[in-house]
Scaffold this motif. Structure first.
Motif, mmCIF file in Angstrom:
data_model
loop_
_atom_site.group_PDB
_atom_site.id
_atom_site.type_symbol
_atom_site.label_atom_id
_atom_site.label_comp_id
_atom_site.label_asym_id
_atom_site.label_seq_id
_atom_site.Cartn_x
_atom_site.Cartn_y
_atom_site.Cartn_z
ATOM 1 N N TYR A 1 -18.467 10.964 0.311
ATOM 2 C CA TYR A 1 -17.658 10.649 -0.863
ATOM 3 C C TYR A 1 -18.251 11.332 -2.089
ATOM 4 O O TYR A 1 -19.482 11.444 -2.211
ATOM 5 N N ILE A 2 -17.391 11.796 -2.970
ATOM 6 C CA ILE A 2 -17.837 12.386 -4.230
ATOM 7 C C ILE A 2 -17.266 11.568 -5.383
ATOM 8 O O ILE A 2 -16.186 10.971 -5.272
ATOM 9 N N LYS A 3 -18.023 11.530 -6.477
ATOM 10 C CA LYS A 3 -17.588 10.778 -7.641
ATOM 11 C C LYS A 3 -16.914 11.717 -8.634
ATOM 12 O O LYS A 3 -17.408 12.808 -8.911
ATOM 13 N N LYS A 4 -15.776 11.290 -9.152
ATOM 14 C CA LYS A 4 -15.049 12.054 -10.155
ATOM 15 C C LYS A 4 -14.794 11.188 -11.377
ATOM 16 O O LYS A 4 -14.591 9.976 -11.255
ATOM 17 N N THR A 5 -14.810 11.808 -12.550
ATOM 18 C CA THR A 5 -14.499 11.112 -13.798
ATOM 19 C C THR A 5 -13.129 11.555 -14.282
ATOM 20 O O THR A 5 -12.878 12.752 -14.454
ATOM 21 N N LEU A 6 -12.242 10.594 -14.479
ATOM 22 C CA LEU A 6 -10.877 10.876 -14.934
ATOM 23 C C LEU A 6 -10.667 10.279 -16.319
ATOM 24 O O LEU A 6 -10.995 9.120 -16.551
ATOM 25 N N THR A 7 -10.128 11.071 -17.226
ATOM 26 C CA THR A 7 -9.748 10.586 -18.555
ATOM 27 C C THR A 7 -8.229 10.573 -18.628
ATOM 28 O O THR A 7 -7.590 11.622 -18.547
ATOM 29 N N ILE A 8 -7.662 9.385 -18.768
ATOM 30 C CA ILE A 8 -6.213 9.206 -18.706
ATOM 31 C C ILE A 8 -5.732 8.650 -20.039
ATOM 32 O O ILE A 8 -6.139 7.559 -20.448
ATOM 33 N N MET B 1 -12.080 6.501 -16.193
ATOM 34 C CA MET B 1 -12.361 5.881 -14.897
ATOM 35 C C MET B 1 -13.211 6.806 -14.037
ATOM 36 O O MET B 1 -12.979 8.020 -14.014
ATOM 37 N N GLU B 2 -14.172 6.218 -13.345
ATOM 38 C CA GLU B 2 -14.900 6.934 -12.314
ATOM 39 C C GLU B 2 -14.360 6.485 -10.967
ATOM 40 O O GLU B 2 -14.242 5.283 -10.726
ATOM 41 N N VAL B 3 -14.028 7.440 -10.131
ATOM 42 C CA VAL B 3 -13.476 7.121 -8.818
ATOM 43 C C VAL B 3 -14.299 7.827 -7.742
ATOM 44 O O VAL B 3 -14.918 8.861 -7.987
ATOM 45 N N MET B 4 -14.289 7.243 -6.554
ATOM 46 C CA MET B 4 -14.957 7.830 -5.394
ATOM 47 C C MET B 4 -13.873 8.371 -4.462
ATOM 48 O O MET B 4 -12.939 7.644 -4.091
ATOM 49 N N GLU B 5 -13.987 9.639 -4.119
ATOM 50 C CA GLU B 5 -12.986 10.298 -3.305
ATOM 51 C C GLU B 5 -13.620 10.832 -2.025
ATOM 52 O O GLU B 5 -14.703 11.426 -2.062
ATOM 53 N N ALA B 6 -12.936 10.632 -0.889
ATOM 54 C CA ALA B 6 -13.451 11.102 0.385
ATOM 55 C C ALA B 6 -13.481 12.634 0.413
ATOM 56 O O ALA B 6 -12.553 13.299 -0.062
ATOM 57 N N VAL C 1 -12.189 2.788 -6.946
ATOM 58 C CA VAL C 1 -12.492 2.626 -8.373
ATOM 59 C C VAL C 1 -13.962 2.229 -8.519
ATOM 60 O O VAL C 1 -14.373 1.142 -8.105
ATOM 61 N N PHE C 2 -14.738 3.110 -9.155
ATOM 62 C CA PHE C 2 -16.176 2.880 -9.335
ATOM 63 C C PHE C 2 -16.469 2.219 -10.679
ATOM 64 O O PHE C 2 -17.244 1.273 -10.773
ATOM 65 N N SER C 3 -15.828 2.721 -11.750
ATOM 66 C CA SER C 3 -16.058 2.135 -13.076
ATOM 67 C C SER C 3 -14.818 2.287 -13.931
ATOM 68 O O SER C 3 -14.007 3.195 -13.719
#
Length: 398
Positions: free
Chosen positions: A316-323, A391-396, A362-364
């Motif tokens: 899994y990799i962590k990504k930061t999304l600004t929405i 939001m920080e999310v974990m993606e496979a 959803v990580f944070s």
């Protein structure tokens, strides 16, 4: 009791028609996204996101019985241009041309003008959706002088409800809100004689937000009263009698069937209007698109634990999304718990544009670690937070 002046009646009718155009425009936008007519297009080595070709849209309007001929289709789209719903991607044309030119819905590029009138409309819709979604609503069929009125309520009951639900701090503020809704053609006195008062006078929602609009209705500005009083269309944007379940948003397919996808949408009225505006409550509200009920099956192929997500070497990799939320919300739904996952993403919403996908975990949320929380708590954090969501999310890893 204060009677309505002719000038106020005229203003309310004009605002009511404007609201009908906005609803019809938004319904069309959702259908075009579903039909893939709105997409990123390349022209002269430049990519224009979320746009459509005018000539293709005119063909679509005729094929889907929204316009009998090309001339009518052009008039319909010009009506949307005149009301700042769509525009040419480079603003080089002020009129709608039936040609291979690119146009875009202003809601898809953030240029839709969020005036006070629009904010009152969005607030009115959010109140309507909240009222029709609760049991024992004050909105019901009521009779006065042997005439039955749909979506009707007493002025004093509406004020009671606004204060009880935290939509207004006191009765004075609630009455000011009711008057704003009446002056903008959202509600009206059943015989259109009086302004809004804290009394047992009978009012009704003039706008039926659930009814599916036909675009040709926009060509007759004098038909708004008759249209608003017509019964709910069989092609309405929600279930009329939803089953108990989860809040969801809908998108209209080109075959007029309804595709139901569970989602959390939040109005950004608070951040747009400011805290000192008496017409807008600080409480989060669910608005556009309409609400329905369902209990969707999880999109996850198998359950995943927090330990699995956080273990060294996990795929899994962590990504930061600004929405950045728009006047509708963010356009996604969170489900599950410990960890929560993204259940659905509105393809035309801000979340999709930021890179959100289904099955992400959803990580944070806005810097707060949330892997240990359930989806109801995370949804509350999102809806009560700022308009710009980080939001920080974990993606496979594929």
């Amino acid at each position: 009791m204060e009677s309505l002046s002719n000038s106020l009646k005229k203003k309310a009718t004009e605002q009511h028609y404007r609201a009908e155009v906005m609803i019809a425009g938004e319904q069309l936008r959702l259908r075009l996204h579903d039909g893939k007519l709105i997409k990123d297009r390349r022209y002269h080595l430049r990519t224009y996101p979320n746009c459509f070709v005018a000539k293709e849209l005119t063909d679509w309007l005729i094929d889907h019985k929204e316009a009998p001929d090309r001339e009518t289709g052009i008039r319909l789209m010009q009506k949307l241009m005149d009301h700042y719903i769509i525009h040419h991607v480079c603003d080089e044309h002020s009129d709608y041309k039936d040609a291979k030119l690119l146009y875009r819905f202003r809601k898809d590029d953030g240029t839709f003008p969020l005036s006070k009138d629009v904010k009152v409309f969005v607030r009115g819709q959010s109140l309507y959706e909240k009222l029709v979604s609760v049991e024992e609503s004050i909105l019901r069929v009521r009779e006065e002088n042997s005439v039955k009125y749909q979506r009707a309520f007493l002025g004093c009951e509406m004020i009671d409800w606004l204060v009880q639900e935290g939509e207004a701090e006191n009765r004075k503020e609630a009455m000011e809100l009711g008057r704003a809704l009446l002056e903008h053609g959202i509600i009206q006195h059943v015989s259109n004689r009086h302004h809004f008062f804290d009394s047992d006078t009978l009012y009704q929602f003039w706008i039926n937000f659930r009814r599916r609009r036909r675009l040709t209705e926009l060509l007759n500005e004098n038909s708004s009263r008759a249209l608003s009083e017509s019964p709910d269309s069989p092609f309405c944007l929600r279930k009329l009698n939803p089953d108990p379940g989860n809040t969801s948003f809908l998108s209209v397919q080109t075959n007029k069937e309804i595709k139901i996808v569970s989602a959390v949408r939040r109005s950004s009225i608070t951040s747009l209007a400011g805290n000192n505006n008496p017409y807008f409550s600080a409480a989060p509200t669910l608005v556009f698109p309409p609400v329905a009920e369902c209990n969707p099956k999880s999109v996850l192929k198998r359950p995943v634990t927090n330990e699995e997500l956080l273990s060294p070497g996990a795929p899994y990799i962590k990504k930061t999304l600004t929405i950045v939320g728009d006047a509708v919300g963010w356009g996604f739904v969170v489900r599950g718990g410990r960890p929560c996952h993204i259940q659905a993403v509105d393809p035309g919403g801000p979340a999709a544009a930021a890179g959100m996908k289904v099955c992400q975990f959803v990580f944070s949320v806005n810097g707060m670690y949330v892997l240990h929380l359930d989806y109801q708590t995370i949804s509350s954090l999102i809806m009560t937070g700022p308009r710009t969501l980080v939001m920080e999310v974990m993606e496979a890893v594929e």
